[in-house]
Design an enzyme around this catalytic site. Structure first.
Site, short mmCIF file in Angstrom:
data_model
loop_
_atom_site.label_atom_id
_atom_site.label_comp_id
_atom_site.label_asym_id
_atom_site.label_seq_id
_atom_site.Cartn_x
_atom_site.Cartn_y
_atom_site.Cartn_z
N SER A 166 4.71 6.71 2.69
CA SER A 166 5.29 5.40 3.01
C SER A 166 4.72 4.34 2.09
CB SER A 166 4.91 4.99 4.44
OG SER A 166 5.21 6.00 5.37
N ASN A 194 0.85 -1.19 0.00
CA ASN A 194 0.00 0.00 0.00
C ASN A 194 0.88 1.24 0.00
OD1 ASN A 194 -2.46 1.54 0.32
ND2 ASN A 194 -1.93 1.82 2.48
N HIS A 219 0.82 5.09 1.29
CA HIS A 219 0.07 5.89 2.26
C HIS A 219 0.73 7.26 2.41
CE1 HIS A 219 -2.57 6.68 5.63
NE2 HIS A 219 -1.52 7.17 6.27
N ASP A 229 -3.12 0.45 7.83
CA ASP A 229 -1.90 1.24 7.64
C ASP A 229 -0.82 0.93 8.69
OD1 ASP A 229 -3.17 2.52 5.50
OD2 ASP A 229 -4.00 4.07 6.81
C1 GRF Z 1 -2.56 8.95 -2.74
O1 GRF Z 1 -2.28 10.09 -2.00
C2 GRF Z 1 -2.20 7.72 -1.96
O2 GRF Z 1 -1.08 7.86 -1.14
C3 GRF Z 1 -3.42 7.51 -1.11
O3 GRF Z 1 -4.50 7.87 -1.93
C4 GRF Z 1 -4.05 8.78 -2.93
C5 GRF Z 1 -4.39 8.17 -4.25
O4 GRF Z 1 -4.13 9.05 -5.32
N1 GRF Z 1 -3.49 6.17 -0.58
P1 GRF Z 1 -4.23 8.53 -6.82
O5 GRF Z 1 -5.61 7.93 -7.01
O6 GRF Z 1 -3.15 7.50 -7.02
O7 GRF Z 1 -4.03 9.73 -7.65
#
Ligand code: GRF
Length: 228
Positions: free
Chosen positions: A137, A108, A110, A146
């Site tokens: 991360s 994932n 995050h 998370d």
């Molecule tokens: C990103 O900020 C990611 O870290 C979080 O959700 C957002 C997704 O953005 N988990 P995208 O859909 O990849 O533009």
């Protein structure tokens, strides 16, 4: 060596998926996106289609319960025989059963320096606390939200006048680089995952890797594993 196979799960814009699609076509990436799957109508699916990558909408609202949705999702994922399943803006908490089924393959991204700020609204929470360094991360997914082992992080200085939006906008391209760098080191086998833990060679990874400002992925001893 064959390319590692990635399935990307998403719920929205899909800019991280877009970054992976782009990076995967560059020499030496070592991975390819074999499918993108969204749990709701998501703009990101078009990015995959645009590159001829299968894109599937598995609308959660069409399933009676989480078990039914996850069972269909697992079937679709397994059909692709992926090496890695990347949650990139996938806005669903997965059950313990699902996470165990794909143990050691679920990653994932995050938008915080975990363990700080799990969950939502990370940028606003960081600003409210008045901290000076924020970031993102990439971690293994475990049943707790998370909370899985972190592979690598990228740091971002908070500037005076930053808002949640400005912070998110500055962090996003760094997230993209971080995610691509992680997939590259994993696909090359330089970092391995076993029984819920990362290792480099025979050494457990006990300190997270850092993507520096020159897009180098560096370990705690200062060794450069990869330059994007
Ligand atoms: C990103 O900020 C990611 O870290 C979080 O959700 C957002 C997704 O953005 N988990 P995208 O859909 O990849 O533009």
């Amino acid at each position: 060596m064959r390319n590692c196979r990635l399935v990307v799960l998403l719920s929205g814009r899909g800019s991280n998926l877009g970054a992976l699609l782009k990076d995967s076509t560059r020499p030496g990436a070592g991975y390819q996106v074999v499918a993108a799957i969204a749990d709701r109508p998501a703009a990101g699916l078009e990015l995959a289609r645009g590159q001829g990558v299968p894109a599937l909408l598995l609308d959660r609202s069409g399933f009676a319960d989480r078990a039914g949705f996850e069972s269909a999702l697992a079937t679709q994922i397994e059909a692709q025989a992926p090496d890695w399943i990347v949650l990139a803006g996938f806005m669903r908490v997965l059950s313990t059963e699902f996470v165990r089924r794909f143990a050691d393959r679920l990653l994932n991204i995050h938008p915080s320096l975990l363990p700080a700020y799990p969950g939502l609204h990370t940028h606003a929470r960081a600003l409210a606390d008045g901290i000076s360094v924020h970031g993102a991360s990439v971690h293994l997914v475990i049943p707790q939200l998370d909370a899985g082992p972190v592979l690598a992080q990228v740091r971002l200085l908070i500037q005076s006048g930053d808002t949640a939006d400005s912070l998110a906008a500055r962090l996003l391209p760094r997230e993209h680089a971080l995610l691509c760098a992680c997939l590259r080191v994993l696909s090359a086998g330089w970092v391995k995952v076993q029984s819920g833990a990362f290792s480099i060679g025979t050494q457990p990874l006990d300190q997270v890797l850092v993507l520096d400002e020159d897009n180098q992925l560096v370990d705690a001893a200062g060794r450069i594993l990869l330059r994007l």
